[in-house]
Design a protein around this motif. Structure first.
Motif, short mmCIF file in Angstrom:
data_model
loop_
_atom_site.label_atom_id
_atom_site.label_comp_id
_atom_site.label_asym_id
_atom_site.label_seq_id
_atom_site.Cartn_x
_atom_site.Cartn_y
_atom_site.Cartn_z
N THR A 155 -30.54 52.35 44.32
CA THR A 155 -31.24 51.07 44.47
C THR A 155 -31.26 50.65 45.94
O THR A 155 -32.29 50.20 46.46
CB THR A 155 -30.55 49.97 43.64
OG1 THR A 155 -30.53 50.38 42.27
CG2 THR A 155 -31.28 48.65 43.77
N THR A 156 -30.12 50.82 46.62
CA THR A 156 -30.04 50.46 48.04
C THR A 156 -30.97 51.32 48.87
O THR A 156 -31.64 50.83 49.79
CB THR A 156 -28.59 50.60 48.55
OG1 THR A 156 -27.74 49.73 47.79
CG2 THR A 156 -28.49 50.23 50.02
N PHE B 281 -34.47 50.06 48.61
CA PHE B 281 -34.73 48.81 49.34
C PHE B 281 -34.32 48.89 50.81
O PHE B 281 -34.31 47.86 51.50
CB PHE B 281 -33.96 47.65 48.68
CG PHE B 281 -34.58 47.14 47.41
CD1 PHE B 281 -35.55 46.15 47.44
CD2 PHE B 281 -34.19 47.65 46.18
CE1 PHE B 281 -36.12 45.67 46.27
CE2 PHE B 281 -34.75 47.17 44.99
CZ PHE B 281 -35.73 46.18 45.05
N ASP C 283 -34.37 40.30 43.52
CA ASP C 283 -34.75 41.60 42.94
C ASP C 283 -33.62 42.61 43.15
O ASP C 283 -32.98 43.06 42.20
CB ASP C 283 -36.04 42.08 43.59
CG ASP C 283 -36.64 43.29 42.87
OD1 ASP C 283 -36.04 43.74 41.88
OD2 ASP C 283 -37.69 43.78 43.29
N TYR C 284 -33.36 42.93 44.41
CA TYR C 284 -32.34 43.91 44.76
C TYR C 284 -30.94 43.44 44.32
O TYR C 284 -30.18 44.19 43.70
CB TYR C 284 -32.36 44.16 46.27
CG TYR C 284 -31.15 44.89 46.81
CD1 TYR C 284 -30.92 46.23 46.50
CD2 TYR C 284 -30.25 44.24 47.65
CE1 TYR C 284 -29.82 46.91 47.00
CE2 TYR C 284 -29.14 44.91 48.16
CZ TYR C 284 -28.92 46.24 47.83
OH TYR C 284 -27.83 46.89 48.32
N SER D 82 -30.05 43.72 40.55
CA SER D 82 -29.73 45.08 40.11
C SER D 82 -28.32 45.47 40.54
O SER D 82 -27.56 46.04 39.76
CB SER D 82 -30.75 46.06 40.69
OG SER D 82 -30.44 47.38 40.31
#
Length: 407
Positions: free
Chosen positions: A321-322, A325, A363-364, A367
């Motif tokens: 995920t990181t 983004f 968003d980020y 998660s």
């Protein structure tokens, strides 16, 4: 008695074989699967069952029962299995596999390093070409990889085999990319090299797949798992202080993630008359972002040494995920280095549009908060159960769901 495991050759899914690489929702109790498999192969479970049913038959003939009273433990299959788990009879085959696995992990780690080194992809003056060095390094990788996989299947070192299972899962997930450079993932988890196809693919394609600069590359992921596999003990015990530290960092990361997405943190500052201005409390927002970065790094530093399937699955999800983004985070001064660690530039962050920062973390951050919560859960309540043992060396019956049918 032999055991046959059939896995489709096209896209092997080792999650069905080794839960250490299963989903976060999977049972944490079964990361010791390879150890159990070895016990089945060396006959431990067979001896248990024969002894159990012999006692049952004897008890029936003499008019006694196999439950209740002082003799209940003798005739209780669960107690016998747990006793076998506490004091396993390690066969000569398993002892040899343990030795091979320990040395093989060290060798494989060196082999992966060679495939990540820029020197491998550089022609040598009056020496071998880059293409020749890549072929040589890949042959060594396939050979060492297969040795480790074979040893793991007969090993009783559950903490190490959990990482091997994770490596196998990573390999299966990258089967298509590996096929492009001549590597085929066999149904038994081993690798097979097509040298002609490897040469046709060329060094650059291999280097990209094993890149040390991309933390999400196949080579980087395998190297990370091997690093911890080599350091893992074979006792199955979990360090209580380590679990607590990782759990605390994960819980704090979850709190920071939620705060950075909340309306409360981004409330506009009020003037002396109590009227809302168009200014944010940047000091407070930056302090929270700085805490987020610190807890993010601390969590990975401690938790990545875990062999718990739930921990590893959620750390992987956070890292992915990181990475997704990364460009947006960089706009606000939050960078992610080659090792996956974060750093924050205060000046860049303070000059950023705080409404956009909040939008990103809605968003980020959402998660990350979900996965961090699960890391905290597995580290603090399920880490010991993943191997079936408590930190004191006692067997954790409650955390071992696969034995409930015998109760």
């Amino acid at each position: 008695m032999g055991i046959s495991i059939n896995v489709p050759a096209s896209k092997p899914d080792y999650s069905s074989l080794f839960s250490s690489i299963g989903s976060a929702a999977g049972s944490a109790a079964s990361s010791n699967w390879l150890g159990d498999y070895a016990m089945i192969k060396n006959g431990s479970y067979g001896r248990l069952m024969k002894a159990y049913y012999a006692d049952m038959k004897s008890g029936s003939a003499s008019g006694t029962t196999s439950t209740g009273g002082k003799n209940s433990k003798t005739n209780n299959v669960l107690d016998r299995i747990l006793e076998e788990k506490r004091h396993p009879k390690v066969s000569k085959e398993a002892q040899e596999a343990n030795t091979k696995l320990t040395s093989g992990l060290s060798t494989l780690k060196t082999t992966v390093s060679a495939l990540q080194s820029d020197k491998t992809y550089t022609d040598t003056a009056n020496g071998p070409s880059a293409a020749d060095k890549v072929v040589s390094a890949m042959k060594a990788y396939v050979s060492d990889y297969n040795e480790v996989v074979s040893a793991a299947k007969n090993s009783t070192l559950s903490n190490k085999t959990a990482y091997v299972a994770n490596v196998m899962s990573t390999t299966a997930a990258n089967a298509d990319k590996l096929a492009e450079i001549g590597l085929t993932v066999n149904s038994n988890g081993t690798l097979e090299l097509n040298e002609a196809k490897l040469k046709e693919a060329g060094p650059s394609k291999v280097q990209e797949l094993f890149s040390s600069k991309n933390i999400m590359s196949y080579g980087s992921t395998v190297a990370s798992r091997l690093q911890f596999a080599g350091a893992a003990s074979g006792t199955g015990a979990t360090d209580k202080d380590t679990s607590t530290a990782a759990g605390s960092s994960a819980a704090a990361l979850k709190a920071d993630s939620k705060a950075l997405a909340s309306d409360a943190l981004f409330e506009k500052v009020k003037d002396k008359d109590g009227k809302e201005t168009d200014q944010y409390n940047i000091d407070k927002i930056f302090a929270t972002a700085k805490s987020f970065v610190s807890n993010y790094n601390n969590m990975f530093t401690v938790a990545e040494s875990s062999s718990n399937s739930g921990v590893l699955a959620n750390l992987s999800h956070i890292r992915e995920t990181t990475a997704h983004f990364a460009d947006k985070l960089k706009k606000f001064g939050i960078d992610v280095d080659a090792k996956g660690k974060m750093k924050i530039d205060e000046d860049t962050f303070r000059k950023s549009d705080m409404s956009e920062v909040q939008k990103l973390f809605k968003d980020y951050g959402s998660s990350v908060a979900t996965s961090a919560s699960l890391v905290d859960y597995y580290m603090t309540t399920q880490a010991n159960a993943s191997n079936g043992y408590t930190a004191a060396g006692e067997y954790n019956v409650q955390g071992s769901a696969r034995y409930t049918d015998f109760v």
